[in-house]
Write an enzyme that holds these catalytic residues in place. Structure first.
Site, short mmCIF file in Angstrom:
data_model
loop_
_atom_site.label_atom_id
_atom_site.label_comp_id
_atom_site.label_asym_id
_atom_site.label_seq_id
_atom_site.Cartn_x
_atom_site.Cartn_y
_atom_site.Cartn_z
N ARG A 161 -4.02 -2.64 15.98
CA ARG A 161 -3.99 -1.32 15.21
C ARG A 161 -4.60 -0.12 16.10
NH1 ARG A 161 -0.50 -0.65 11.48
NH2 ARG A 161 -0.89 -1.89 9.58
N ALA A 169 2.29 -4.76 4.42
CA ALA A 169 2.10 -3.43 3.97
C ALA A 169 3.16 -2.47 4.88
CB ALA A 169 0.69 -2.87 3.92
N GLU A 198 9.46 -3.89 2.81
CA GLU A 198 8.22 -4.25 3.82
C GLU A 198 7.88 -5.69 3.76
OE1 GLU A 198 6.83 -2.58 5.98
OE2 GLU A 198 7.61 -0.46 5.41
N GLU A 209 8.48 -7.49 7.59
CA GLU A 209 7.38 -8.06 8.43
C GLU A 209 7.15 -9.58 8.21
OE1 GLU A 209 3.49 -5.98 7.32
OE2 GLU A 209 4.42 -4.35 8.09
N PRO A 257 -10.48 8.94 -0.25
CA PRO A 257 -10.16 10.23 -1.04
C PRO A 257 -10.97 11.29 -0.63
CG PRO A 257 -11.33 8.62 -2.35
CD PRO A 257 -10.71 7.90 -1.06
N GLU A 274 -3.43 9.49 0.36
CA GLU A 274 -2.77 8.41 0.48
C GLU A 274 -3.07 7.29 -0.61
OE1 GLU A 274 -1.87 4.54 3.34
OE2 GLU A 274 -3.84 5.30 3.61
N GLU A 327 6.95 -2.35 16.31
CA GLU A 327 6.08 -3.16 15.44
C GLU A 327 6.26 -4.38 15.87
OE1 GLU A 327 5.40 -3.13 10.88
OE2 GLU A 327 7.36 -3.41 11.21
#
Length: 181
Positions: free
Chosen positions: A64, A76, A92, A96, A114, A119, A140
């Site tokens: 990441r 995800a 997904e 994946e 939030p 999201e 990916e």
């Protein structure tokens, strides 16, 4: 709750990207003063808690860039514009992990951050898996892992699993397992 609402006076779009948009809103606070809010707009996402016939949790390990490290997560991905979350979860999962499913159960939806982002992640669970072929996006790269609940809990403790959606999913499984004792 009306006494807590901030009224938007002006919105300035700063950035429109593939994954997020960024805007700055000038708002009127409940006390009549003004302030600004930096807001990340996101189309939403899905996360899937896949369980094999042997009771193993399927996880993915990936780098990441925002964190500068590799972490382990449940599968995800981002919702495509107008896409139904259930369809996205099926897509997904297969992209994946290579697994298809005949049954996805919705658990809940939750906001990730939030304070500055809108999201919303929709979390699903399945234990009806059929092995297929992965079909990852061109950008990916990930490894697929199968771990027990106890191994996953240890990964949370040592921060190999270091994101909220996966930690929540593991907590859900632990609570479910405790209730059936």
């Amino acid at each position: 709750m009306e006494h807590l609402i901030e009224r938007t006076l002006k919105t300035n779009e700063i950035f429109k990207g593939k994954v997020i948009d960024l805007e700055v809103q000038e708002v009127e606070l409940p006390n009549g003063k003004t302030s600004s809010r930096e807001i990340v707009k996101h189309p939403g996402a899905v996360a899937i808690l896949p369980i094999t016939n042997e009771g193993k949790i399927i996880l993915v390990r990936q780098y990441r860039k925002a964190l500068g490290k590799t972490i382990v997560e449940i599968p995800a991905g981002k919702l495509e514009k107008g896409e139904d979350p259930l369809d996205s979860a099926r897509r997904e999962l297969e992209e994946e992990t290579g697994y298809k499913t005949s049954k996805l159960d919705f658990l809940l939806s939750f906001y990730t951050s939030p304070g500055f982002a809108d999201e919303l992640i929709h979390l699903y669970i399945t234990d009806k898996l059929e092995k297929g072929k992965t079909n990852m996006d061109d950008d990916e790269f990930l490894d697929i892992l199968e771990v027990s609940l106890e191994e996953a809990e240890q990964m949370v403790k040592d921060q190999t699993i270091h994101d909220a959606k996966t930690a929540y999913a593991i907590l859900y499984l632990r609570m479910k397992a405790s209730q059936s004792l």
